[in-house]
Design an enzyme around this catalytic site. Structure first.
Site, PDB file in Angstrom:
ATOM      1  N   ASP A   1      40.788  11.150  19.862  1.00  0.00           N
ATOM      2  CA  ASP A   1      41.298  11.504  21.187  1.00  0.00           C
ATOM      3  C   ASP A   1      42.164  12.723  20.916  1.00  0.00           C
ATOM      4  OD1 ASP A   1      43.016  11.877  23.403  1.00  0.00           O
ATOM      5  OD2 ASP A   1      42.521   9.858  24.072  1.00  0.00           O
ATOM      6  N   HIS A   2      41.658  13.905  21.267  1.00  0.00           N
ATOM      7  CA  HIS A   2      42.349  15.101  20.780  1.00  0.00           C
ATOM      8  C   HIS A   2      43.750  15.263  21.378  1.00  0.00           C
ATOM      9  CE1 HIS A   2      40.870  17.021  24.462  1.00  0.00           C
ATOM     10  NE2 HIS A   2      41.732  17.993  24.249  1.00  0.00           N
TER      11      HIS A   2
ATOM     12  N   HIS B   1      42.634  10.149  27.420  1.00  0.00           N
ATOM     13  CA  HIS B   1      43.851  10.952  27.269  1.00  0.00           C
ATOM     14  C   HIS B   1      45.038  10.428  28.086  1.00  0.00           C
ATOM     15  CE1 HIS B   1      40.860  13.388  25.471  1.00  0.00           C
ATOM     16  NE2 HIS B   1      40.479  14.043  26.539  1.00  0.00           N
TER      17      HIS B   1
END
Ligand code: BG6
Length: 490
Positions: free
Chosen positions: A178-179, A241
Protein backbone atom coordinates in the site's frame (compact mmCIF):
# COMPACT_ATOMS: atom_id res chain seq x y z
CA UNK A 1 24.14 0.24 7.57
CA UNK A 2 22.69 -2.84 6.12
CA UNK A 3 23.12 -3.17 2.37
CA UNK A 4 20.78 -5.93 1.33
CA UNK A 5 21.66 -8.01 -1.70
CA UNK A 6 19.04 -9.63 -3.83
CA UNK A 7 17.81 -10.53 -7.26
CA UNK A 8 14.64 -8.59 -7.94
CA UNK A 9 12.31 -10.29 -10.38
CA UNK A 10 9.71 -7.87 -11.72
CA UNK A 11 6.63 -9.40 -13.33
CA UNK A 12 5.26 -6.57 -15.44
CA UNK A 13 8.61 -5.06 -16.40
CA UNK A 14 7.20 -3.45 -19.53
CA UNK A 15 4.36 -1.80 -17.61
CA UNK A 16 3.65 1.63 -16.33
CA UNK A 17 4.33 1.06 -12.65
CA UNK A 18 7.77 -0.37 -13.35
CA UNK A 19 8.65 2.60 -15.52
CA UNK A 20 7.23 5.33 -13.36
CA UNK A 21 8.02 4.05 -9.89
CA UNK A 22 10.08 0.89 -9.60
CA UNK A 23 13.08 1.66 -11.84
CA UNK A 24 13.54 5.19 -10.48
CA UNK A 25 13.20 3.94 -6.90
CA UNK A 26 15.71 1.14 -7.39
CA UNK A 27 18.06 3.60 -9.03
CA UNK A 28 17.84 5.96 -6.06
CA UNK A 29 18.63 3.08 -3.71
CA UNK A 30 21.58 2.04 -5.83
CA UNK A 31 22.91 5.57 -6.27
CA UNK A 32 22.72 6.29 -2.57
CA UNK A 33 24.48 3.01 -1.79
CA UNK A 34 21.49 1.66 0.15
CA UNK A 35 21.50 -1.62 -1.69
CA UNK A 36 24.50 -3.75 -2.33
CA UNK A 37 26.15 -3.61 -5.75
CA UNK A 38 25.61 -7.36 -5.70
CA UNK A 39 22.16 -7.19 -7.18
CA UNK A 40 20.43 -8.00 -10.42
CA UNK A 41 17.02 -7.17 -11.76
CA UNK A 42 15.19 -9.59 -14.00
CA UNK A 43 12.36 -7.98 -15.92
CA UNK A 44 9.55 -10.28 -16.98
CA UNK A 45 7.00 -9.55 -19.65
CA UNK A 46 5.06 -11.21 -22.44
CA UNK A 47 6.85 -9.38 -25.24
CA UNK A 48 10.02 -10.73 -26.82
CA UNK A 49 12.50 -8.13 -25.65
CA UNK A 50 16.26 -8.37 -25.37
CA UNK A 51 18.24 -7.34 -22.30
CA UNK A 52 19.25 -4.29 -24.30
CA UNK A 53 15.63 -3.24 -24.95
CA UNK A 54 14.89 -3.43 -21.24
CA UNK A 55 18.04 -1.48 -20.39
CA UNK A 56 17.05 1.27 -22.81
CA UNK A 57 13.61 1.45 -21.19
CA UNK A 58 15.15 1.65 -17.74
CA UNK A 59 17.57 4.36 -18.83
CA UNK A 60 14.74 6.39 -20.39
CA UNK A 61 12.50 6.00 -17.40
CA UNK A 62 15.20 7.25 -15.06
CA UNK A 63 15.99 10.22 -17.26
CA UNK A 64 12.28 11.08 -17.43
CA UNK A 65 11.50 10.65 -13.77
CA UNK A 66 14.64 11.84 -12.03
CA UNK A 67 16.08 15.28 -12.43
CA UNK A 68 19.71 16.07 -11.79
CA UNK A 69 22.75 13.84 -11.86
CA UNK A 70 22.49 10.34 -13.21
CA UNK A 71 25.84 9.11 -12.02
CA UNK A 72 26.31 5.35 -12.09
CA UNK A 73 23.38 4.99 -14.49
CA UNK A 74 25.27 2.69 -16.88
CA UNK A 75 26.49 0.38 -14.12
CA UNK A 76 22.95 0.24 -12.83
CA UNK A 77 21.34 -0.57 -16.18
CA UNK A 78 23.89 -3.25 -16.99
CA UNK A 79 22.60 -5.34 -14.13
CA UNK A 80 19.16 -5.62 -15.73
CA UNK A 81 18.14 -8.77 -17.61
CA UNK A 82 15.00 -9.58 -19.51
CA UNK A 83 13.04 -12.81 -19.78
CA UNK A 84 9.93 -13.24 -21.92
CA UNK A 85 7.57 -15.48 -20.03
CA UNK A 86 4.38 -17.27 -20.81
CA UNK A 87 2.87 -17.29 -17.34
CA UNK A 88 1.12 -20.61 -17.85
CA UNK A 89 4.04 -22.52 -19.37
CA UNK A 90 6.08 -24.70 -17.07
CA UNK A 91 9.00 -24.54 -19.48
CA UNK A 92 9.17 -20.75 -19.07
CA UNK A 93 9.73 -21.12 -15.33
CA UNK A 94 12.43 -23.74 -15.78
CA UNK A 95 14.26 -21.33 -18.06
CA UNK A 96 13.75 -18.50 -15.58
CA UNK A 97 15.17 -20.68 -12.81
CA UNK A 98 18.29 -21.33 -14.85
CA UNK A 99 18.73 -17.59 -15.43
CA UNK A 100 18.24 -16.77 -11.74
CA UNK A 101 20.72 -19.46 -10.67
CA UNK A 102 23.31 -18.10 -13.10
CA UNK A 103 22.84 -14.52 -11.89
CA UNK A 104 22.95 -15.70 -8.33
CA UNK A 105 26.41 -17.12 -8.76
CA UNK A 106 27.65 -14.32 -11.04
CA UNK A 107 26.79 -11.63 -8.48
CA UNK A 108 27.26 -13.75 -5.32
CA UNK A 109 23.77 -12.99 -4.12
CA UNK A 110 23.38 -15.96 -1.83
CA UNK A 111 19.95 -17.01 -3.06
CA UNK A 112 17.99 -13.94 -1.92
CA UNK A 113 15.06 -13.23 -4.22
CA UNK A 114 12.28 -10.68 -4.36
CA UNK A 115 9.43 -11.59 -6.69
CA UNK A 116 7.55 -8.41 -7.46
CA UNK A 117 4.07 -8.74 -8.98
CA UNK A 118 3.34 -5.56 -10.88
CA UNK A 119 0.99 -6.82 -13.55
CA UNK A 120 -2.61 -7.89 -14.15
CA UNK A 121 -3.72 -9.51 -10.88
CA UNK A 122 -5.46 -12.48 -12.50
CA UNK A 123 -2.08 -14.21 -12.91
CA UNK A 124 -0.69 -13.64 -9.41
CA UNK A 125 -1.88 -17.01 -8.16
CA UNK A 126 -0.68 -18.98 -11.19
CA UNK A 127 2.74 -17.38 -11.06
CA UNK A 128 3.14 -18.00 -7.35
CA UNK A 129 2.30 -21.67 -7.72
CA UNK A 130 4.79 -22.17 -10.57
CA UNK A 131 7.48 -20.37 -8.60
CA UNK A 132 7.06 -22.99 -5.95
CA UNK A 133 6.53 -26.08 -8.11
CA UNK A 134 9.49 -25.27 -10.36
CA UNK A 135 11.60 -24.56 -7.27
CA UNK A 136 12.41 -20.93 -7.95
CA UNK A 137 11.71 -20.25 -4.30
CA UNK A 138 13.94 -23.08 -3.21
CA UNK A 139 17.20 -21.28 -2.55
CA UNK A 140 19.81 -20.93 0.17
CA UNK A 141 18.73 -17.37 0.94
CA UNK A 142 15.36 -15.75 1.59
CA UNK A 143 12.56 -15.41 -0.94
CA UNK A 144 9.82 -12.78 -0.69
CA UNK A 145 6.74 -11.92 -2.68
CA UNK A 146 5.78 -8.29 -3.20
CA UNK A 147 2.26 -7.93 -4.42
CA UNK A 148 0.68 -4.81 -5.85
CA UNK A 149 -2.91 -3.77 -5.48
CA UNK A 150 -5.63 -4.55 -6.22
CA UNK A 151 -5.50 -7.37 -3.69
CA UNK A 152 -8.81 -8.80 -4.83
CA UNK A 153 -12.00 -7.10 -5.86
CA UNK A 154 -13.94 -8.07 -2.76
CA UNK A 155 -13.43 -10.35 0.22
CA UNK A 156 -14.13 -13.53 -1.72
CA UNK A 157 -11.65 -12.87 -4.51
CA UNK A 158 -9.09 -11.59 -2.01
CA UNK A 159 -9.42 -14.84 -0.07
CA UNK A 160 -8.95 -16.89 -3.22
CA UNK A 161 -5.86 -14.91 -4.15
CA UNK A 162 -4.50 -15.20 -0.65
CA UNK A 163 -4.99 -18.95 -0.57
CA UNK A 164 -3.15 -19.26 -3.89
CA UNK A 165 -0.15 -17.22 -2.88
CA UNK A 166 -0.02 -18.81 0.57
CA UNK A 167 0.59 -22.16 -1.11
CA UNK A 168 3.93 -20.84 -2.25
CA UNK A 169 4.84 -18.22 0.37
CA UNK A 170 4.41 -17.96 4.13
CA UNK A 171 2.56 -14.92 5.50
CA UNK A 172 5.86 -13.45 6.70
CA UNK A 173 7.25 -13.73 3.16
CA UNK A 174 4.36 -11.79 1.63
CA UNK A 175 4.63 -8.01 1.27
CA UNK A 176 1.29 -6.50 0.22
CA UNK A 177 1.99 -3.01 -1.05
CA UNK A 178 0.00 0.00 0.00
CA UNK A 179 2.17 2.82 -1.25
CA UNK A 180 0.55 5.30 1.15
CA UNK A 181 2.34 3.45 3.94
CA UNK A 182 5.62 4.44 2.32
CA UNK A 183 4.84 8.15 2.37
CA UNK A 184 6.96 10.18 4.73
CA UNK A 185 4.11 11.92 6.53
CA UNK A 186 1.97 8.80 6.78
CA UNK A 187 4.88 7.20 8.60
CA UNK A 188 5.13 10.34 10.70
CA UNK A 189 1.60 9.92 12.11
CA UNK A 190 2.87 7.48 14.72
CA UNK A 191 5.76 9.70 15.74
CA UNK A 192 3.56 12.79 16.02
CA UNK A 193 1.18 10.83 18.19
CA UNK A 194 3.49 8.72 20.32
CA UNK A 195 6.51 10.98 20.73
CA UNK A 196 4.64 14.11 21.84
CA UNK A 197 3.32 14.44 25.35
CA UNK A 198 0.92 17.18 24.23
CA UNK A 199 -1.13 15.06 21.87
CA UNK A 200 -1.59 11.54 23.17
CA UNK A 201 -3.41 12.53 26.40
CA UNK A 202 -5.95 14.39 24.25
CA UNK A 203 -6.22 11.70 21.58
CA UNK A 204 -9.67 10.36 22.46
CA UNK A 205 -13.39 11.07 22.55
CA UNK A 206 -13.03 13.40 25.54
CA UNK A 207 -11.13 15.94 23.52
CA UNK A 208 -11.44 15.21 19.82
CA UNK A 209 -14.63 16.26 18.06
CA UNK A 210 -13.93 14.59 14.73
CA UNK A 211 -11.19 13.52 12.35
CA UNK A 212 -11.21 14.41 8.65
CA UNK A 213 -9.11 12.70 6.02
CA UNK A 214 -9.12 14.06 2.49
CA UNK A 215 -7.22 12.62 -0.44
CA UNK A 216 -8.16 14.53 -3.56
CA UNK A 217 -6.76 14.36 -7.06
CA UNK A 218 -6.94 16.69 -10.02
CA UNK A 219 -6.45 13.99 -12.63
CA UNK A 220 -9.39 12.08 -14.05
CA UNK A 221 -9.24 8.37 -14.88
CA UNK A 222 -6.88 9.06 -17.80
CA UNK A 223 -6.38 5.83 -19.75
CA UNK A 224 -7.31 3.52 -16.85
CA UNK A 225 -11.04 3.51 -17.65
CA UNK A 226 -11.05 -0.27 -18.10
CA UNK A 227 -9.64 -0.92 -14.65
CA UNK A 228 -11.50 1.89 -12.95
CA UNK A 229 -14.93 0.84 -14.23
CA UNK A 230 -14.55 -2.35 -12.19
CA UNK A 231 -13.15 -0.59 -9.22
CA UNK A 232 -14.38 2.93 -8.52
CA UNK A 233 -13.05 5.17 -5.80
CA UNK A 234 -14.27 2.94 -2.97
CA UNK A 235 -12.13 -0.04 -4.01
CA UNK A 236 -9.36 2.01 -5.56
CA UNK A 237 -8.67 4.34 -2.63
CA UNK A 238 -10.86 3.73 0.42
CA UNK A 239 -10.36 -0.02 0.93
CA UNK A 240 -6.62 0.47 1.13
CA UNK A 241 -5.11 3.95 1.46
CA UNK A 242 -7.85 5.71 3.42
CA UNK A 243 -8.56 2.84 5.78
CA UNK A 244 -4.84 2.50 6.43
CA UNK A 245 -4.70 6.15 7.46
CA UNK A 246 -7.72 5.65 9.71
CA UNK A 247 -5.99 2.77 11.49
CA UNK A 248 -2.80 4.73 12.04
CA UNK A 249 -4.75 7.65 13.48
CA UNK A 250 -6.99 5.55 15.67
CA UNK A 251 -4.74 2.73 16.90
CA UNK A 252 -3.62 2.43 20.51
CA UNK A 253 0.07 2.87 21.24
CA UNK A 254 1.81 -0.40 20.40
CA UNK A 255 3.74 -2.11 23.17
CA UNK A 256 6.89 -1.86 21.08
CA UNK A 257 7.69 -0.60 17.62
CA UNK A 258 7.77 -4.06 16.12
CA UNK A 259 5.90 -5.22 13.04
CA UNK A 260 3.70 -7.60 15.04
CA UNK A 261 2.78 -5.11 17.76
CA UNK A 262 1.98 -2.31 15.33
CA UNK A 263 -0.04 -4.53 13.06
CA UNK A 264 -1.95 -6.00 15.93
CA UNK A 265 -3.05 -2.53 17.10
CA UNK A 266 -4.07 -1.57 13.58
CA UNK A 267 -6.07 -4.76 13.21
CA UNK A 268 -7.97 -3.96 16.42
CA UNK A 269 -9.13 -0.69 14.90
CA UNK A 270 -10.48 -2.48 11.84
CA UNK A 271 -12.24 -4.95 14.09
CA UNK A 272 -13.87 -2.08 15.95
CA UNK A 273 -15.23 -0.36 12.83
CA UNK A 274 -19.00 -0.21 13.05
CA UNK A 275 -20.25 -2.25 10.08
CA UNK A 276 -22.37 -0.44 7.58
CA UNK A 277 -25.71 -2.16 7.39
CA UNK A 278 -27.52 -1.65 4.18
CA UNK A 279 -30.24 0.76 5.25
CA UNK A 280 -27.66 3.03 6.88
CA UNK A 281 -25.31 3.30 3.94
CA UNK A 282 -27.13 6.38 2.67
CA UNK A 283 -26.75 8.08 6.04
CA UNK A 284 -23.04 7.62 6.19
CA UNK A 285 -21.64 7.20 2.68
CA UNK A 286 -21.90 9.43 -0.39
CA UNK A 287 -20.78 8.47 -3.86
CA UNK A 288 -20.63 10.70 -6.90
CA UNK A 289 -19.21 11.02 -10.39
CA UNK A 290 -17.38 13.94 -11.95
CA UNK A 291 -19.12 15.96 -14.60
CA UNK A 292 -17.42 18.39 -16.91
CA UNK A 293 -15.56 21.39 -15.60
CA UNK A 294 -12.79 23.86 -16.13
CA UNK A 295 -9.16 23.59 -15.03
CA UNK A 296 -6.85 26.56 -15.47
CA UNK A 297 -9.11 27.92 -18.19
CA UNK A 298 -9.33 24.59 -20.01
CA UNK A 299 -12.54 22.64 -20.33
CA UNK A 300 -12.43 18.96 -19.35
CA UNK A 301 -15.06 16.32 -20.06
CA UNK A 302 -17.10 14.42 -17.52
CA UNK A 303 -16.46 10.80 -16.48
CA UNK A 304 -19.12 9.34 -18.78
CA UNK A 305 -17.24 10.65 -21.81
CA UNK A 306 -13.91 9.12 -20.80
CA UNK A 307 -12.26 6.33 -22.78
CA UNK A 308 -13.41 2.78 -21.89
CA UNK A 309 -16.20 4.06 -19.67
CA UNK A 310 -19.80 2.90 -20.23
CA UNK A 311 -22.05 5.83 -21.21
CA UNK A 312 -24.46 4.89 -18.41
CA UNK A 313 -21.76 3.92 -15.91
CA UNK A 314 -22.58 4.11 -12.22
CA UNK A 315 -18.97 3.88 -11.13
CA UNK A 316 -18.18 6.38 -8.42
CA UNK A 317 -15.19 8.68 -8.85
CA UNK A 318 -15.79 10.30 -5.46
CA UNK A 319 -16.57 8.87 -2.04
CA UNK A 320 -17.20 10.60 1.25
CA UNK A 321 -17.98 8.62 4.34
CA UNK A 322 -18.41 8.67 8.06
CA UNK A 323 -16.76 5.86 10.00
CA UNK A 324 -17.40 5.07 13.61
CA UNK A 325 -15.03 3.12 15.79
CA UNK A 326 -16.77 1.29 18.59
CA UNK A 327 -14.22 1.23 21.37
CA UNK A 328 -13.55 3.15 24.58
CA UNK A 329 -11.21 5.64 22.97
CA UNK A 330 -13.36 6.61 20.01
CA UNK A 331 -17.00 6.04 20.93
CA UNK A 332 -18.98 8.87 19.38
CA UNK A 333 -16.15 10.43 17.34
CA UNK A 334 -16.80 10.45 13.60
CA UNK A 335 -13.90 9.81 11.26
CA UNK A 336 -14.84 11.48 7.99
CA UNK A 337 -13.06 10.49 4.83
CA UNK A 338 -13.32 11.76 1.27
CA UNK A 339 -11.47 11.03 -1.91
CA UNK A 340 -12.06 11.68 -5.55
CA UNK A 341 -10.71 12.33 -8.99
CA UNK A 342 -10.99 15.65 -10.82
CA UNK A 343 -11.26 17.64 -7.66
CA UNK A 344 -9.97 21.15 -6.97
CA UNK A 345 -6.50 20.13 -5.79
CA UNK A 346 -4.05 17.26 -5.59
CA UNK A 347 -3.82 17.02 -1.86
CA UNK A 348 -3.84 14.58 1.04
CA UNK A 349 -4.47 16.06 4.46
CA UNK A 350 -5.68 14.97 7.84
CA UNK A 351 -7.45 17.38 10.17
CA UNK A 352 -7.97 16.57 13.84
CA UNK A 353 -10.63 18.89 15.21
CA UNK A 354 -10.53 19.28 18.97
CA UNK A 355 -13.62 19.89 21.05
CA UNK A 356 -14.31 23.43 22.24
CA UNK A 357 -13.55 24.55 25.79
CA UNK A 358 -16.25 23.50 28.28
CA UNK A 359 -16.92 27.15 29.01
CA UNK A 360 -16.20 29.90 26.53
CA UNK A 361 -14.99 33.12 28.14
CA UNK A 362 -14.48 34.84 24.81
CA UNK A 363 -17.86 34.35 23.27
CA UNK A 364 -18.66 38.01 22.90
CA UNK A 365 -15.17 39.32 22.36
CA UNK A 366 -14.69 39.79 18.64
CA UNK A 367 -14.61 36.61 16.63
CA UNK A 368 -15.73 33.43 18.27
CA UNK A 369 -12.51 31.55 19.10
CA UNK A 370 -12.07 28.93 16.41
CA UNK A 371 -11.61 25.23 17.06
CA UNK A 372 -8.12 23.98 17.75
CA UNK A 373 -6.97 21.92 14.81
CA UNK A 374 -4.01 19.72 14.19
CA UNK A 375 -3.45 19.37 10.47
CA UNK A 376 -1.12 16.70 9.13
CA UNK A 377 -0.08 17.57 5.60
CA UNK A 378 0.70 14.36 3.74
CA UNK A 379 1.11 15.74 0.22
CA UNK A 380 2.09 17.68 -1.82
CA UNK A 381 3.50 19.74 1.03
CA UNK A 382 4.73 17.70 3.97
CA UNK A 383 4.40 18.97 7.49
CA UNK A 384 1.95 19.83 10.20
CA UNK A 385 0.14 22.82 11.57
CA UNK A 386 -1.57 23.61 14.80
CA UNK A 387 -4.38 26.14 14.87
CA UNK A 388 -4.58 27.89 18.22
CA UNK A 389 -6.17 31.07 19.51
CA UNK A 390 -4.23 34.09 20.75
CA UNK A 391 -5.03 37.62 21.73
CA UNK A 392 -5.80 40.04 18.95
CA UNK A 393 -2.99 42.56 19.12
CA UNK A 394 -3.96 45.93 20.57
CA UNK A 395 -7.41 44.91 21.77
CA UNK A 396 -8.41 44.10 25.31
CA UNK A 397 -9.40 40.50 25.17
CA UNK A 398 -10.42 39.67 21.64
CA UNK A 399 -9.08 36.48 20.19
CA UNK A 400 -7.56 35.78 16.84
CA UNK A 401 -6.41 32.52 15.37
CA UNK A 402 -2.74 31.63 15.27
CA UNK A 403 -1.38 29.04 12.87
CA UNK A 404 1.84 27.31 13.90
CA UNK A 405 3.08 25.73 10.73
CA UNK A 406 5.96 23.39 10.13
CA UNK A 407 6.82 22.29 6.63
CA UNK A 408 9.40 19.77 5.56
CA UNK A 409 10.02 20.05 1.89
CA UNK A 410 9.81 16.73 0.09
CA UNK A 411 12.67 16.18 -2.32
CA UNK A 412 10.37 15.37 -5.20
CA UNK A 413 7.43 17.50 -4.20
CA UNK A 414 4.91 14.71 -4.54
CA UNK A 415 6.46 11.95 -2.61
CA UNK A 416 5.38 8.79 -4.39
CA UNK A 417 8.70 7.69 -5.91
CA UNK A 418 10.21 8.00 -2.50
CA UNK A 419 7.44 5.88 -1.04
CA UNK A 420 8.34 3.02 -3.37
CA UNK A 421 11.99 3.50 -2.61
CA UNK A 422 11.37 3.06 1.07
CA UNK A 423 9.05 0.09 0.63
CA UNK A 424 11.42 -1.75 -1.71
CA UNK A 425 14.20 -1.25 0.78
CA UNK A 426 12.03 -2.39 3.70
CA UNK A 427 11.17 -5.55 1.82
CA UNK A 428 14.82 -6.28 1.12
CA UNK A 429 15.73 -5.93 4.79
CA UNK A 430 12.71 -8.00 5.79
CA UNK A 431 10.72 -5.26 7.53
CA UNK A 432 7.03 -5.79 6.79
CA UNK A 433 5.69 -3.10 9.12
CA UNK A 434 4.59 -0.82 6.32
CA UNK A 435 2.85 -3.51 4.32
CA UNK A 436 -0.67 -4.81 4.77
CA UNK A 437 -1.10 -8.04 6.71
CA UNK A 438 -3.74 -10.47 5.46
CA UNK A 439 -5.93 -9.74 8.50
CA UNK A 440 -6.01 -6.06 7.57
CA UNK A 441 -6.93 -6.84 3.98
CA UNK A 442 -9.59 -9.28 5.13
CA UNK A 443 -11.22 -6.87 7.59
CA UNK A 444 -11.09 -3.91 5.25
CA UNK A 445 -12.80 -5.86 2.46
CA UNK A 446 -15.46 -7.02 4.89
CA UNK A 447 -16.19 -3.38 5.71
CA UNK A 448 -16.11 -2.24 2.09
CA UNK A 449 -18.15 -5.11 0.66
CA UNK A 450 -21.19 -4.09 2.70
CA UNK A 451 -21.03 -0.64 1.13
CA UNK A 452 -20.55 -1.84 -2.42
CA UNK A 453 -23.35 -4.38 -2.07
CA UNK A 454 -25.75 -1.70 -0.88
CA UNK A 455 -24.72 0.53 -3.75
CA UNK A 456 -25.20 -2.23 -6.28
CA UNK A 457 -28.79 -2.66 -5.17
CA UNK A 458 -29.44 1.07 -5.28
CA UNK A 459 -31.30 2.16 -8.39
CA UNK A 460 -30.98 5.89 -7.73
CA UNK A 461 -28.76 7.87 -10.01
CA UNK A 462 -25.41 9.08 -8.79
CA UNK A 463 -24.95 12.69 -7.77
CA UNK A 464 -22.48 14.48 -9.95
CA UNK A 465 -19.92 17.15 -9.07
CA UNK A 466 -18.21 19.62 -11.34
CA UNK A 467 -14.66 18.82 -12.24
CA UNK A 468 -12.51 21.23 -10.29
CA UNK A 469 -14.79 21.31 -7.23
CA UNK A 470 -14.43 19.61 -3.85
CA UNK A 471 -17.21 17.12 -4.54
CA UNK A 472 -21.01 17.13 -4.40
CA UNK A 473 -23.22 19.00 -1.95
CA UNK A 474 -24.17 15.65 -0.36
CA UNK A 475 -20.62 15.37 0.98
CA UNK A 476 -21.03 18.72 2.71
CA UNK A 477 -24.37 17.65 4.14
CA UNK A 478 -22.81 14.52 5.61
CA UNK A 479 -20.93 16.72 8.11
CA UNK A 480 -23.50 19.48 8.43
CA UNK A 481 -26.06 17.10 9.87
CA UNK A 482 -23.58 16.31 12.66
CA UNK A 483 -22.92 20.04 13.23
CA UNK A 484 -19.49 19.98 11.52
CA UNK A 485 -18.03 21.09 8.21
CA UNK A 486 -15.06 20.08 6.11
CA UNK A 487 -12.09 22.24 6.93
CA UNK A 488 -10.54 23.74 3.82
CA UNK A 489 -7.57 21.72 2.69
CA UNK A 490 -5.71 24.43 0.77
C1 BG6 B 1 -3.47 4.47 -6.54
C2 BG6 B 1 -4.78 4.51 -7.27
O1 BG6 B 1 -3.46 3.42 -5.62
O2 BG6 B 1 -3.27 5.70 -5.88
C3 BG6 B 1 -4.83 5.68 -8.24
O3 BG6 B 1 -4.96 3.30 -7.99
C4 BG6 B 1 -4.49 6.97 -7.52
O4 BG6 B 1 -6.11 5.78 -8.85
C5 BG6 B 1 -3.21 6.83 -6.72
O5 BG6 B 1 -4.35 7.97 -8.49
C6 BG6 B 1 -2.97 8.05 -5.87
O6 BG6 B 1 -1.69 7.97 -5.32
P1 BG6 B 1 -0.89 9.26 -4.91
O7 BG6 B 1 0.36 8.76 -4.29
O8 BG6 B 1 -0.65 10.06 -6.15
O9 BG6 B 1 -1.78 10.03 -3.96
Amino acid sequence: NEQPKSIIVIFGATGDLAKRKLYPSLFHLFQKGHISEQFAVVGIGRREWSDETLRTQVRDSIKNEIEGEHTKLEEFCNQFYYKALNVTSKQSYTELKTLLDQLDSRYHIGGNRVFYMAMAPEFFGTIASYLKSEQLTDTEGWTRLVIEKPFGHDLESAETLNTEIREAFREDEIYRIDHYLGKEMVQNIQVIRFANAVFEPLWNNQHIANVQITSSERLGVEDRGGYYENSGALRDMVQNHLLQMVTLLAMDPPLRLTTEEIRSEKIKVLRALRPIVEQKVKDSFVRAQYGQGVYDGEKVQGYLKEKNVAPDSKTETFVAGKLLIDNYRWAGVPFYIRTGKRMAAKSTKIVIEFKPQPHNLYLNNGDDPGANLLVIHIQPDEGMSLMLNGKKIGTTGDTSSVNLHYSQHGIDGINTPEAYERLLFDCMIGDATNFAHWDEVNLSWTYIDAISEAWEGDKDSLPSYSSGSMGPKEAEDLLLKDGFHWWPIE
